[in-house]
Structure formats: C-alpha cells, structure tokens
Design a protein around this motif. Structure first.
Motif, PDB file in Angstrom:
ATOM      1  N   THR A 117       0.808  -1.220   0.000  1.00 33.30           N
ATOM      2  CA  THR A 117       0.000   0.000   0.000  1.00 33.30           C
ATOM      3  C   THR A 117       0.845   1.275   0.000  1.00 33.30           C
ATOM      4  O   THR A 117       0.306   2.365  -0.166  1.00 33.30           O
ATOM      5  CB  THR A 117      -0.931   0.032   1.227  1.00 33.30           C
ATOM      6  OG1 THR A 117      -0.151  -0.021   2.413  1.00 33.30           O
ATOM      7  CG2 THR A 117      -1.934  -1.102   1.184  1.00 33.30           C
ATOM      8  N   LEU A 118       2.143   1.164   0.163  1.00 33.77           N
ATOM      9  CA  LEU A 118       3.003   2.355   0.205  1.00 33.77           C
ATOM     10  C   LEU A 118       2.912   3.219  -1.054  1.00 33.77           C
ATOM     11  O   LEU A 118       2.849   4.446  -0.938  1.00 33.77           O
ATOM     12  CB  LEU A 118       4.453   1.954   0.482  1.00 33.77           C
ATOM     13  CG  LEU A 118       4.756   1.536   1.925  1.00 33.77           C
ATOM     14  CD1 LEU A 118       6.203   1.073   2.049  1.00 33.77           C
ATOM     15  CD2 LEU A 118       4.471   2.659   2.884  1.00 33.77           C
ATOM     16  N   PRO A 119       2.919   2.672  -2.256  1.00 38.48           N
ATOM     17  CA  PRO A 119       2.823   3.552  -3.430  1.00 38.48           C
ATOM     18  C   PRO A 119       1.541   4.379  -3.441  1.00 38.48           C
ATOM     19  O   PRO A 119       1.574   5.563  -3.779  1.00 38.48           O
ATOM     20  CB  PRO A 119       2.854   2.582  -4.613  1.00 38.48           C
ATOM     21  CG  PRO A 119       3.495   1.349  -4.095  1.00 38.48           C
ATOM     22  CD  PRO A 119       3.142   1.284  -2.646  1.00 38.48           C
ATOM     23  N   TRP A 120       0.415   3.771  -3.034  1.00 43.45           N
ATOM     24  CA  TRP A 120      -0.843   4.524  -3.021  1.00 43.45           C
ATOM     25  C   TRP A 120      -0.829   5.596  -1.946  1.00 43.45           C
ATOM     26  O   TRP A 120      -1.334   6.702  -2.159  1.00 43.45           O
ATOM     27  CB  TRP A 120      -2.020   3.571  -2.812  1.00 43.45           C
ATOM     28  CG  TRP A 120      -2.112   2.547  -3.897  1.00 43.45           C
ATOM     29  CD1 TRP A 120      -1.898   1.218  -3.773  1.00 43.45           C
ATOM     30  CD2 TRP A 120      -2.372   2.784  -5.281  1.00 43.45           C
ATOM     31  NE1 TRP A 120      -2.030   0.609  -4.997  1.00 43.45           N
ATOM     32  CE2 TRP A 120      -2.317   1.542  -5.938  1.00 43.45           C
ATOM     33  CE3 TRP A 120      -2.649   3.913  -6.034  1.00 43.45           C
ATOM     34  CZ2 TRP A 120      -2.533   1.404  -7.294  1.00 43.45           C
ATOM     35  CZ3 TRP A 120      -2.868   3.775  -7.390  1.00 43.45           C
ATOM     36  CH2 TRP A 120      -2.813   2.548  -8.006  1.00 43.45           C
ATOM     37  N   GLY A 121      -0.257   5.286  -0.804  1.00 44.11           N
ATOM     38  CA  GLY A 121      -0.138   6.291   0.254  1.00 44.11           C
ATOM     39  C   GLY A 121       0.746   7.442  -0.166  1.00 44.11           C
ATOM     40  O   GLY A 121       0.482   8.594   0.137  1.00 44.11           O
ATOM     41  N   GLY A 122       1.817   7.137  -0.898  1.00 44.44           N
ATOM     42  CA  GLY A 122       2.701   8.186  -1.408  1.00 44.44           C
ATOM     43  C   GLY A 122       1.990   9.097  -2.391  1.00 44.44           C
ATOM     44  O   GLY A 122       2.139  10.320  -2.353  1.00 44.44           O
ATOM     45  N   LEU A 123       1.196   8.506  -3.272  1.00 44.36           N
ATOM     46  CA  LEU A 123       0.437   9.323  -4.237  1.00 44.36           C
ATOM     47  C   LEU A 123      -0.582  10.205  -3.527  1.00 44.36           C
ATOM     48  O   LEU A 123      -0.750  11.371  -3.884  1.00 44.36           O
ATOM     49  CB  LEU A 123      -0.279   8.424  -5.244  1.00 44.36           C
ATOM     50  CG  LEU A 123       0.600   7.728  -6.275  1.00 44.36           C
ATOM     51  CD1 LEU A 123      -0.229   6.756  -7.104  1.00 44.36           C
ATOM     52  CD2 LEU A 123       1.267   8.749  -7.175  1.00 44.36           C
ATOM     53  N   ALA A 124      -1.256   9.653  -2.518  1.00 46.39           N
ATOM     54  CA  ALA A 124      -2.245  10.438  -1.772  1.00 46.39           C
ATOM     55  C   ALA A 124      -1.571  11.586  -1.026  1.00 46.39           C
ATOM     56  O   ALA A 124      -2.059  12.715  -1.032  1.00 46.39           O
ATOM     57  CB  ALA A 124      -3.002   9.534  -0.806  1.00 46.39           C
ATOM     58  N   ALA A 125      -0.451  11.316  -0.385  1.00 45.97           N
ATOM     59  CA  ALA A 125       0.269  12.369   0.345  1.00 45.97           C
ATOM     60  C   ALA A 125       0.757  13.449  -0.609  1.00 45.97           C
ATOM     61  O   ALA A 125       0.670  14.641  -0.307  1.00 45.97           O
ATOM     62  CB  ALA A 125       1.444  11.765   1.101  1.00 45.97           C
ATOM     63  N   LYS A 126       1.235  13.044  -1.761  1.00 45.55           N
ATOM     64  CA  LYS A 126       1.713  13.999  -2.764  1.00 45.55           C
ATOM     65  C   LYS A 126       0.570  14.914  -3.211  1.00 45.55           C
ATOM     66  O   LYS A 126       0.747  16.132  -3.307  1.00 45.55           O
ATOM     67  CB  LYS A 126       2.271  13.222  -3.956  1.00 45.55           C
ATOM     68  CG  LYS A 126       2.812  14.061  -5.065  1.00 45.55           C
ATOM     69  CD  LYS A 126       3.361  13.166  -6.174  1.00 45.55           C
ATOM     70  CE  LYS A 126       3.758  13.959  -7.373  1.00 45.55           C
ATOM     71  NZ  LYS A 126       4.207  13.115  -8.478  1.00 45.55           N
ATOM     72  N   GLU A 127      -0.589  14.337  -3.428  1.00 44.00           N
ATOM     73  CA  GLU A 127      -1.744  15.123  -3.857  1.00 44.00           C
ATOM     74  C   GLU A 127      -2.232  16.051  -2.747  1.00 44.00           C
ATOM     75  O   GLU A 127      -2.508  17.224  -2.977  1.00 44.00           O
ATOM     76  CB  GLU A 127      -2.874  14.186  -4.297  1.00 44.00           C
ATOM     77  CG  GLU A 127      -4.101  14.888  -4.790  1.00 44.00           C
ATOM     78  CD  GLU A 127      -3.889  15.671  -6.068  1.00 44.00           C
ATOM     79  OE1 GLU A 127      -4.631  16.655  -6.273  1.00 44.00           O
ATOM     80  OE2 GLU A 127      -2.988  15.334  -6.854  1.00 44.00           O
ATOM     81  N   LEU A 128      -2.321  15.535  -1.525  1.00 37.94           N
ATOM     82  CA  LEU A 128      -2.829  16.348  -0.419  1.00 37.94           C
ATOM     83  C   LEU A 128      -1.881  17.470  -0.031  1.00 37.94           C
ATOM     84  O   LEU A 128      -2.312  18.525   0.411  1.00 37.94           O
ATOM     85  CB  LEU A 128      -3.115  15.458   0.793  1.00 37.94           C
ATOM     86  CG  LEU A 128      -4.325  14.541   0.650  1.00 37.94           C
ATOM     87  CD1 LEU A 128      -4.399  13.584   1.833  1.00 37.94           C
ATOM     88  CD2 LEU A 128      -5.603  15.344   0.539  1.00 37.94           C
ATOM     89  N   MET A 129      -0.574  17.250  -0.185  1.00 39.10           N
ATOM     90  CA  MET A 129       0.391  18.277   0.200  1.00 39.10           C
ATOM     91  C   MET A 129       0.654  19.277  -0.919  1.00 39.10           C
ATOM     92  O   MET A 129       1.371  20.245  -0.735  1.00 39.10           O
ATOM     93  CB  MET A 129       1.681  17.611   0.657  1.00 39.10           C
ATOM     94  CG  MET A 129       1.468  16.770   1.908  1.00 39.10           C
ATOM     95  SD  MET A 129       2.966  16.029   2.472  1.00 39.10           S
ATOM     96  CE  MET A 129       3.519  17.302   3.581  1.00 39.10           C
ATOM     97  N   GLY A 130       0.080  19.028  -2.089  1.00 36.32           N
ATOM     98  CA  GLY A 130       0.195  19.992  -3.173  1.00 36.32           C
ATOM     99  C   GLY A 130       1.418  19.832  -4.043  1.00 36.32           C
ATOM    100  O   GLY A 130       1.729  20.698  -4.838  1.00 36.32           O
TER     101      GLY A 130
END
Length: 177
Positions: free
Chosen positions: A50-63
């Motif tokens: 699940t790390l790649p999906w969490g990384g994508l979500a964090a990238k999107e949320l942090m701008g």
C-alpha cells in the motif's frame, strides 16, 4: 522402589491416542508460532504493497502533484449581468460549478457541491450569498468560506480568466485549511 520408578518411565498404554501425536514427525505442519509468523508476514506484505498509493495520496494532499485542467469557455461577458450567476461543468462533465459576476470586472467561480455532504449549492442574489438548502449552509461569495450552517471548509474555487470578451475556467485551486 525400582519397580515404581520403572513404571513412571513407561507409557501405560499404546500411543495410538490423538493426544500423544504432538511428538510424532510431521503431525503438525503449522503450529501456533508458524501461524503467527505467517500472519505477521502477510500483514507486512500488505503494508508494503500500500506504500505507493499512500505516497500518491500524500503527494496530492500536500500539493506537490500539479493537476492540469483544460481551458473551458463558460460564458460571454455581455451575457452575464452584475449579480447574476451561471452554472457550468468543470473540470469534468460530471462536476458542476457556479460562476457569479460580483462586480463590473469581478468574477468568482466555485464548484457547487457543498463541503458538508455534497448537496448542490445555489446563488441567492437576494441574500448575496451561496446557499446549500439541504442543511442550511451558507458561503461567502467573495471567498467561498462558510458563514453559517454545518459546512466547515470553503468551496473549491475555480480559477477564471477574461479573454476576448469571454470568461474561461482555467483550473481549480486547492483546498485551503
């Protein structure tokens, strides 16, 4: 006494009973410890996957991820009078938005799904604010921030530009907290 000690070292009956099979070879393929190791290993594999999906979500949320939206014509400047609003779809065909002309050269556009429970938001010229009729939520047309009701976050603002007598949507601003 020797006789009693000798009796204690012997099994009083044959080991064909299932309670005595734990010492036999290959009787327990998966014991408690092996089961727990398997479960911990499976949980680790799941966490790493699940790390790649969490990384994508964090990238999107942090701008850090920049979304590009197409430039889309909303309306002609002459067609919209001060105090009026027009509904349009942006950035996708299924995402509704609202453009309001607040002054001679002042336009604001917001995605018109309430930030409380996604009910549609409407422009009320009489009240000079955006209204969510589902739970009596109200938003400031200048900033999109909630002024009353259950909504706690501002409406996502659609970036607009005036070019050649027409109003265009060019992007969506990120949520601000």
């Amino acid at each position: 006494m020797d006789n009693e000690a000798g009796k204690n070292n012997k099994v009083p009956f044959e080991e064909d009973n299932y309670t005595h099979n734990i010492h036999k070879n290959n009787e327990r393929q998966l014991d408690r410890r092996g089961f727990l190791k398997t479960m911990v290993g499976a949980a680790g594999v799941f966490a790493v996957s699940t790390l790649p999906w969490g990384g994508l979500a964090a990238k999107e949320l942090m701008g850090f991820g920049q979304s590009s939206h197409p430039k889309k014509k909303i309306a002609d400047v002459q067609a919209l009078k001060v105090g009026e609003a027009v509904e349009f779809h942006y950035p996708g065909d299924h995402e509704s938005a609202l453009l309001i002309r607040l002054g001679d050269n002042k336009y604001k556009a917001y995605q018109n799904a309430c930030t409380h429970l996604k009910c549609p938001v409407f422009w009320s010229r009489e009240e000079d604010q955006l209204v969510c009729p589902c739970h009596h939520g109200f938003f400031d047309p200048q900033s999109g921030k909630p002024t009353a009701g259950p909504p706690r976050r501002a409406l996502p603002e659609v970036v607009v530009e005036i070019e050649g007598g027409a109003i265009y949507a060019t992007g969506v601003k990120r949520y601000e907290t």
